[in-house]
Design an enzyme around this catalytic site. Structure first.
Site, PDB file in Angstrom:
ATOM      1  N   ARG A   1      -3.498  -8.778 -20.531  1.00  0.00           N
ATOM      2  CA  ARG A   1      -4.391  -8.429 -21.653  1.00  0.00           C
ATOM      3  C   ARG A   1      -3.730  -7.485 -22.643  1.00  0.00           C
ATOM      4  O   ARG A   1      -4.235  -7.263 -23.740  1.00  0.00           O
ATOM      5  CB  ARG A   1      -5.730  -7.883 -21.149  1.00  0.00           C
ATOM      6  CG  ARG A   1      -5.664  -6.581 -20.421  1.00  0.00           C
ATOM      7  CD  ARG A   1      -7.006  -6.225 -19.811  1.00  0.00           C
ATOM      8  NE  ARG A   1      -7.970  -5.715 -20.772  1.00  0.00           N
ATOM      9  CZ  ARG A   1      -7.942  -4.500 -21.320  1.00  0.00           C
ATOM     10  NH1 ARG A   1      -6.967  -3.669 -21.019  1.00  0.00           N
ATOM     11  NH2 ARG A   1      -8.872  -4.122 -22.167  1.00  0.00           N
ATOM     12  N   ASP A  47      -9.467   1.780 -24.308  1.00  0.00           N
ATOM     13  CA  ASP A  47      -9.617   1.605 -22.867  1.00  0.00           C
ATOM     14  C   ASP A  47      -9.674   2.946 -22.153  1.00  0.00           C
ATOM     15  O   ASP A  47      -8.941   3.861 -22.500  1.00  0.00           O
ATOM     16  CB  ASP A  47      -8.399   0.875 -22.260  1.00  0.00           C
ATOM     17  CG  ASP A  47      -8.337  -0.583 -22.641  1.00  0.00           C
ATOM     18  OD1 ASP A  47      -9.332  -1.099 -23.181  1.00  0.00           O
ATOM     19  OD2 ASP A  47      -7.290  -1.194 -22.384  1.00  0.00           O
ATOM     20  N   PRO A  78       0.821  -1.217   0.000  1.00  0.00           N
ATOM     21  CA  PRO A  78       0.000   0.000   0.000  1.00  0.00           C
ATOM     22  C   PRO A  78       0.851   1.261   0.000  1.00  0.00           C
ATOM     23  O   PRO A  78       0.356   2.343  -0.316  1.00  0.00           O
ATOM     24  CB  PRO A  78      -0.840  -0.118   1.272  1.00  0.00           C
ATOM     25  CG  PRO A  78      -0.189  -1.175   2.105  1.00  0.00           C
ATOM     26  CD  PRO A  78       0.611  -2.042   1.201  1.00  0.00           C
ATOM     27  N   GLU A 123       3.217  -6.891   8.199  1.00  0.00           N
ATOM     28  CA  GLU A 123       3.544  -5.470   8.006  1.00  0.00           C
ATOM     29  C   GLU A 123       4.473  -5.235   6.816  1.00  0.00           C
ATOM     30  O   GLU A 123       4.974  -4.135   6.625  1.00  0.00           O
ATOM     31  CB  GLU A 123       4.178  -4.892   9.279  1.00  0.00           C
ATOM     32  CG  GLU A 123       3.265  -4.900  10.496  1.00  0.00           C
ATOM     33  CD  GLU A 123       1.995  -4.075  10.280  1.00  0.00           C
ATOM     34  OE1 GLU A 123       2.113  -2.898   9.899  1.00  0.00           O
ATOM     35  OE2 GLU A 123       0.894  -4.624  10.485  1.00  0.00           O
TER      36      GLU A 123
HETATM   37  N1  ADE Z   1      -0.968  -4.981   0.062  1.00  0.00           N
HETATM   38  C1  ADE Z   1      -1.845  -4.528   0.960  1.00  0.00           C
HETATM   39  N2  ADE Z   1      -2.576  -3.510   0.478  1.00  0.00           N
HETATM   40  C2  ADE Z   1      -2.145  -3.300  -0.794  1.00  0.00           C
HETATM   41  C3  ADE Z   1      -2.487  -2.398  -1.820  1.00  0.00           C
HETATM   42  N3  ADE Z   1      -3.431  -1.457  -1.652  1.00  0.00           N
HETATM   43  N4  ADE Z   1      -1.831  -2.470  -2.987  1.00  0.00           N
HETATM   44  C4  ADE Z   1      -0.868  -3.390  -3.177  1.00  0.00           C
HETATM   45  N5  ADE Z   1      -0.490  -4.276  -2.246  1.00  0.00           N
HETATM   46  C5  ADE Z   1      -1.109  -4.239  -1.063  1.00  0.00           C
END
Ligand code: ADE
Length: 273
Positions: free
Chosen positions: A161, A176, A92, A119
């Protein structure tokens, strides 16, 4: 293209056998290898994580299993004739995964994914492999998943794709939403198919008119409306020189106004939700 995925949940990657990606595999366009990270643990409990230095909640994935797994994956890939690996680390805290990045990754011959749980992975693993290959830390959106496996499925499908010959119709990704170079990256508007009436609902007359110019105009207007409603940020980023008279009318109807520099901004005071 070769794909390697190292994970503690190999079964999570089963969808790679299905649909478009599954077919690309069966046709030999994608060579997918899924590995169990625990194969590179040597203690009784197959430990892959430990407590974080500095304290704090959660666990951190250990260097050794990842280092050994990646060394072996790289050695096996090179031996199998692969070249030009890229490490893709879903997290994230990565850079946003966009269509542009999907195109970039689709041009690489070999992607190695390291979806993490807990984590995340000890930083030294990414730093180590960054000395040998490009490392892309990518986020698929502003939300936190329990692990990176679902992100691997998302990235793989978006990339697969785009590979030559994977989609039946070579034209299909030119239009797209988000295709690089698409006018202002408009979202695609609504689509319809037979029957012409369903539960009392018809389809827009223009789509039956056979008038290609009018149909193209209608599609653009719908795309424009949808983009202005769902992704105002995309409209704000546009060069207003790309807007024609009809576009401006639509924006104005939807509560947008040009600022002196010409860019369009949403007048938040009179926008209905
Ligand atoms: N792992 C946990 N959340 C994630 C996200 N939003 N994007 C990529 N990998 C992740």
């Amino acid at each position: 293209m070769r794909l390697d995925v190292v994970t503690i949940f190999p079964e999570y990657l089963e969808p790679l056998n299905v649909s478009l990606v599954g077919k690309a595999r069966a046709r030999g366009q994608l060579d997918v290898h899924v590995h169990d990270l625990r194969d590179w643990t040597y203690d009784r409990h197959n430990t892959v994580d430990d407590t974080p230095y500095g304290g704090g909640p959660g666990m951190v994935m250990k260097t050794d299993p990842w280092g050994d797994a990646l060394d072996q994956t790289l050695a096996d890939g090179y031996e199998g004739g692969a070249h030009g690996p890229v490490l893709v680390v879903p997290t994230p805290s990565g850079r946003p995964f966009t269509q542009e990045l999907a195109v970039e990754l689709s041009e690489r011959p070999w992607l190695i994914f390291t979806p993490a749980r807990y984590e995340g992975i000890d930083r030294r693993v990414m730093d180590e492999y960054a000395t040998r290959m490009p490392v892309y830390e990518v986020s698929i959106g502003d939300y936190v998943l329990a692990g990176g496996e679902a992100a691997v499925l998302v990235v793989t499908e978006a990339v697969a794709r785009l590979l030559p010959g994977v989609l039946g119709n070579a034209e299909s990704h030119r239009d797209d939403s988000f295709a690089p170079g698409a006018m202002a990256n408009l979202l695609e508007g609504p689509v319809y198919t037979k029957p012409p009436e369903w539960r009392g609902r018809g389809i827009p007359d223009v789509l039956l008119s056979g008038h290609h110019g009018k149909i193209a105009r209608w599609r653009r207007d719908e795309a424009f409306r949808r983009t202005a409603a769902h992704r105002p940020d995309l409209i704000e980023r546009c060069d207003p020189a790309a807007f024609d008279k009809k576009d401006r009318e639509i924006l104005s109807m939807m509560g947008w106004a040009p600022e002196p520099g010409g860019r369009f901004w949403r007048r938040l005071d009179d926008v209905e939700e």
